[in-house]
Scaffold this motif. Structure first.
Motif, PDB file in Angstrom:
ATOM      1  N   VAL A   1       0.878  -1.360   0.045  1.00 13.31           N
ATOM      2  CA  VAL A   1       0.148   0.047  -0.005  1.00 13.31           C
ATOM      3  C   VAL A   1       1.086   1.092   0.007  1.00 13.31           C
ATOM      4  O   VAL A   1       0.844   2.046  -0.800  1.00 13.31           O
ATOM      5  CB  VAL A   1      -1.039  -0.064   1.264  1.00 13.31           C
ATOM      6  N   THR A   2       1.573   1.511   1.098  1.00  8.48           N
ATOM      7  CA  THR A   2       2.385   2.621   1.237  1.00  8.48           C
ATOM      8  C   THR A   2       3.441   2.796   0.114  1.00  8.48           C
ATOM      9  O   THR A   2       3.351   3.852  -0.625  1.00  8.48           O
ATOM     10  CB  THR A   2       3.199   2.798   2.590  1.00  8.48           C
ATOM     11  N   ILE A   3       4.444   1.814  -0.224  1.00  7.17           N
ATOM     12  CA  ILE A   3       5.193   2.241  -1.240  1.00  7.17           C
ATOM     13  C   ILE A   3       4.531   2.357  -2.727  1.00  7.17           C
ATOM     14  O   ILE A   3       5.002   3.295  -3.173  1.00  7.17           O
ATOM     15  CB  ILE A   3       6.434   1.042  -1.217  1.00  7.17           C
ATOM     16  N   PRO A   4       3.932   1.734  -3.118  1.00  6.44           N
ATOM     17  CA  PRO A   4       3.163   1.940  -4.569  1.00  6.44           C
ATOM     18  C   PRO A   4       2.412   3.295  -4.382  1.00  6.44           C
ATOM     19  O   PRO A   4       2.749   3.905  -5.315  1.00  6.44           O
ATOM     20  CB  PRO A   4       1.990   0.969  -4.398  1.00  6.44           C
ATOM     21  N   LEU A   5       1.901   3.788  -3.275  1.00  7.87           N
ATOM     22  CA  LEU A   5       1.327   5.143  -3.281  1.00  7.87           C
ATOM     23  C   LEU A   5       2.386   6.379  -3.467  1.00  7.87           C
ATOM     24  O   LEU A   5       2.009   7.139  -4.148  1.00  7.87           O
ATOM     25  CB  LEU A   5       0.601   5.357  -2.000  1.00  7.87           C
ATOM     26  N   VAL A   6       3.479   6.116  -2.931  1.00 10.25           N
ATOM     27  CA  VAL A   6       4.417   7.139  -3.027  1.00 10.25           C
ATOM     28  C   VAL A   6       5.618   6.855  -3.923  1.00 10.25           C
ATOM     29  O   VAL A   6       6.702   7.348  -3.738  1.00 10.25           O
ATOM     30  CB  VAL A   6       4.904   7.391  -1.379  1.00 10.25           C
ATOM     31  N   LEU A   7       5.435   5.845  -4.581  1.00 13.29           N
ATOM     32  CA  LEU A   7       6.575   5.676  -5.469  1.00 13.29           C
ATOM     33  C   LEU A   7       7.151   6.589  -6.381  1.00 13.29           C
ATOM     34  O   LEU A   7       8.486   6.875  -6.592  1.00 13.29           O
ATOM     35  CB  LEU A   7       6.003   4.284  -6.473  1.00 13.29           C
ATOM     36  N   PRO A   8       6.193   7.483  -7.114  1.00 13.99           N
ATOM     37  CA  PRO A   8       6.742   8.820  -7.590  1.00 13.99           C
ATOM     38  C   PRO A   8       7.625   9.543  -6.899  1.00 13.99           C
ATOM     39  O   PRO A   8       8.744   9.989  -7.351  1.00 13.99           O
ATOM     40  CB  PRO A   8       5.444   9.601  -8.160  1.00 13.99           C
ATOM     41  N   GLY A   9       7.339   9.760  -5.569  1.00  9.64           N
ATOM     42  CA  GLY A   9       8.159  10.745  -4.649  1.00  9.64           C
ATOM     43  C   GLY A   9       9.367   9.899  -4.177  1.00  9.64           C
ATOM     44  O   GLY A   9      10.619  10.443  -4.189  1.00  9.64           O
ATOM     45  N   LEU A  10       9.405   8.596  -4.494  1.00 10.94           N
ATOM     46  CA  LEU A  10      10.758   7.909  -3.985  1.00 10.94           C
ATOM     47  C   LEU A  10      11.318   7.737  -5.105  1.00 10.94           C
ATOM     48  O   LEU A  10      12.856   7.866  -5.095  1.00 10.94           O
ATOM     49  CB  LEU A  10      10.232   6.274  -3.767  1.00 10.94           C
ATOM     50  N   VAL A  11      10.716   7.568  -6.395  1.00 11.86           N
ATOM     51  CA  VAL A  11      11.677   7.739  -7.625  1.00 11.86           C
ATOM     52  C   VAL A  11      12.468   9.126  -7.709  1.00 11.86           C
ATOM     53  O   VAL A  11      13.579   9.193  -8.116  1.00 11.86           O
ATOM     54  CB  VAL A  11      11.006   7.497  -8.985  1.00 11.86           C
ATOM     55  N   SER A  12      11.553  10.227  -7.435  1.00 10.03           N
ATOM     56  CA  SER A  12      12.275  11.605  -7.666  1.00 10.03           C
ATOM     57  C   SER A  12      13.258  11.654  -6.527  1.00 10.03           C
ATOM     58  O   SER A  12      14.402  12.251  -7.218  1.00 10.03           O
ATOM     59  CB  SER A  12      11.181  12.614  -7.431  1.00 10.03           C
ATOM     60  N   GLY A  13      13.164  11.375  -5.386  1.00  8.51           N
ATOM     61  CA  GLY A  13      14.153  11.417  -4.395  1.00  8.51           C
ATOM     62  C   GLY A  13      15.340  10.598  -4.523  1.00  8.51           C
ATOM     63  O   GLY A  13      16.429  11.087  -4.536  1.00  8.51           O
ATOM     64  N   SER A  14      15.156   9.470  -5.369  1.00 10.72           N
ATOM     65  CA  SER A  14      16.185   8.814  -5.706  1.00 10.72           C
ATOM     66  C   SER A  14      17.155   9.249  -6.921  1.00 10.72           C
ATOM     67  O   SER A  14      18.403   9.363  -6.685  1.00 10.72           O
ATOM     68  CB  SER A  14      15.824   7.310  -5.970  1.00 10.72           C
ATOM     69  N   VAL A  15      16.432   9.783  -7.639  1.00 14.63           N
ATOM     70  CA  VAL A  15      17.133  10.708  -8.718  1.00 14.63           C
ATOM     71  C   VAL A  15      17.902  11.646  -8.265  1.00 14.63           C
ATOM     72  O   VAL A  15      19.206  12.015  -8.559  1.00 14.63           O
ATOM     73  CB  VAL A  15      16.183  11.021  -9.836  1.00 14.63           C
ATOM     74  N   LEU A  16      17.174  12.684  -7.533  1.00 12.59           N
ATOM     75  CA  LEU A  16      17.921  13.757  -6.706  1.00 12.59           C
ATOM     76  C   LEU A  16      19.194  13.213  -6.006  1.00 12.59           C
ATOM     77  O   LEU A  16      20.169  13.824  -6.027  1.00 12.59           O
ATOM     78  CB  LEU A  16      16.937  14.522  -5.847  1.00 12.59           C
ATOM     79  N   ALA A  17      19.172  12.289  -5.274  1.00 12.89           N
ATOM     80  CA  ALA A  17      20.157  11.706  -4.200  1.00 12.89           C
ATOM     81  C   ALA A  17      21.211  11.284  -5.491  1.00 12.89           C
ATOM     82  O   ALA A  17      22.379  11.546  -4.996  1.00 12.89           O
ATOM     83  CB  ALA A  17      19.731  10.849  -3.513  1.00 12.89           C
ATOM     84  N   PHE A  18      20.852  10.553  -6.443  1.00 13.80           N
ATOM     85  CA  PHE A  18      21.991   9.934  -7.452  1.00 13.80           C
ATOM     86  C   PHE A  18      22.698  11.019  -7.980  1.00 13.80           C
ATOM     87  O   PHE A  18      23.870  11.174  -8.202  1.00 13.80           O
ATOM     88  CB  PHE A  18      21.352   9.192  -8.356  1.00 13.80           C
ATOM     89  N   ALA A  19      21.753  12.154  -8.579  1.00 12.76           N
ATOM     90  CA  ALA A  19      22.651  13.423  -9.135  1.00 12.76           C
ATOM     91  C   ALA A  19      23.261  13.935  -8.138  1.00 12.76           C
ATOM     92  O   ALA A  19      24.428  14.605  -8.689  1.00 12.76           O
ATOM     93  CB  ALA A  19      21.426  14.394  -9.755  1.00 12.76           C
ATOM     94  N   ARG A  20      22.951  14.147  -6.985  1.00 11.63           N
ATOM     95  CA  ARG A  20      23.700  15.031  -5.848  1.00 11.63           C
ATOM     96  C   ARG A  20      24.866  14.153  -5.576  1.00 11.63           C
ATOM     97  O   ARG A  20      26.106  14.797  -5.366  1.00 11.63           O
ATOM     98  CB  ARG A  20      22.882  15.281  -4.600  1.00 11.63           C
TER      99      ARG A  20
END
Length: 252
Positions: free
Chosen positions: A169-188
């Protein structure tokens, strides 16, 4: 609003255009495919990927605690978690050095066990994780707060275990935010310089990431520095665009 928006866009685009105009295109391929450049790029990609995984492992529980709990001192905890966002990277590197260095708070004990972290590839990963973790926590905490708790509550009342609620439930709901955060973390992590140089040094093939290679080349070969700068920009842009494409595909 179009005028200040256009000025802001020019402020971002103009320096990138200046790099394109400065590049020695006739020697561009040899400059970005040299042995030192390829070694630095592969090291950057490898360490940034590992640090992003660490950010996910630690950042998801941290974001859950910050968004789903309420206890005295929560605001202070949030401020400490987000502190690396505003902390000068070189200060972060010094803090890591006095924590994991040979004479550091934990480094002395680790040395006794035969673990030397400072000025190693592990130090690069730790430095990148230190500066990147808040980006994932901020993105995911915002997604968790906006998603609400209704679906999680319903799943719990139907007998789902907490781990099942999190996974289904939780992870699928916030998956776009998790992907965005992961991309930002990788880029940083990919662009990290100050903390890496202070804590890990600049050893070719061990700790010399692409930003460090660009800095060193700037002192001896300006054309190589500019070419490698463009390479780093392209890699970061590809990562961001690929992640955005996955988000769009998932939404469809």
């Amino acid at each position: 609003m179009f005028v200040p928006a256009a000025l802001g866009g020019l402020f971002v685009v103009t320096p990138l255009l200046a790099i394109l105009l400065k590049i020695d295109w006739t020697n561009f391929v040899p400059l970005v495919t040299s042995e030192s450049a390829r070694t630095a790029l592969m090291l950057s990609l490898r360490t940034a990927a590992i640090s992003t995984l660490l950010c996910i492992v630690f950042g998801v529980p941290m974001a859950m605690v910050l968004s789903r709990t309420n206890f005295p001192g929560l605001s202070m905890l949030r401020a400490l978690v987000l502190l690396p966002l505003v902390l000068p990277p070189v200060v972060g590197g010094i803090a890591l050095l006095y924590t994991f260095g040979r004479l550091g708070l934990l480094g002395g004990y680790l040395e006794g066990w035969g673990l030397s972290i400072a000025f190693s590839t592990t130090a690069v990963v730790l430095a990148q994780t230190f500066v990147s973790l808040p980006f994932l926590v901020v993105s995911l905490e915002g997604a968790l707060r906006s998603s609400g708790r209704e679906y999680e509550t319903v799943a719990s009342t139907l007998g789902a275990r907490p781990t099942t609620v999190l996974r289904r439930v939780t992870i699928p709901l916030v998956l776009p935010g998790l992907v965005s955060g992961s991309v930002l973390a990788f880029a940083r992590a990919l662009g990290e310089f100050g903390a890496t140089l202070t804590f890990a040094g600049s050893l070719e093939g061990v700790t010399r990431t692409l930003p460090l290679e660009i800095y060193l080349q700037r002192e001896t070969d300006a054309d190589a520095a500019v070419a490698l700068s463009l390479l780093l920009i392209v890699v970061a842009a590809v990562v961001v665009l690929a992640a955005r494409g996955r988000r769009v595909a998932g939404a469809l």
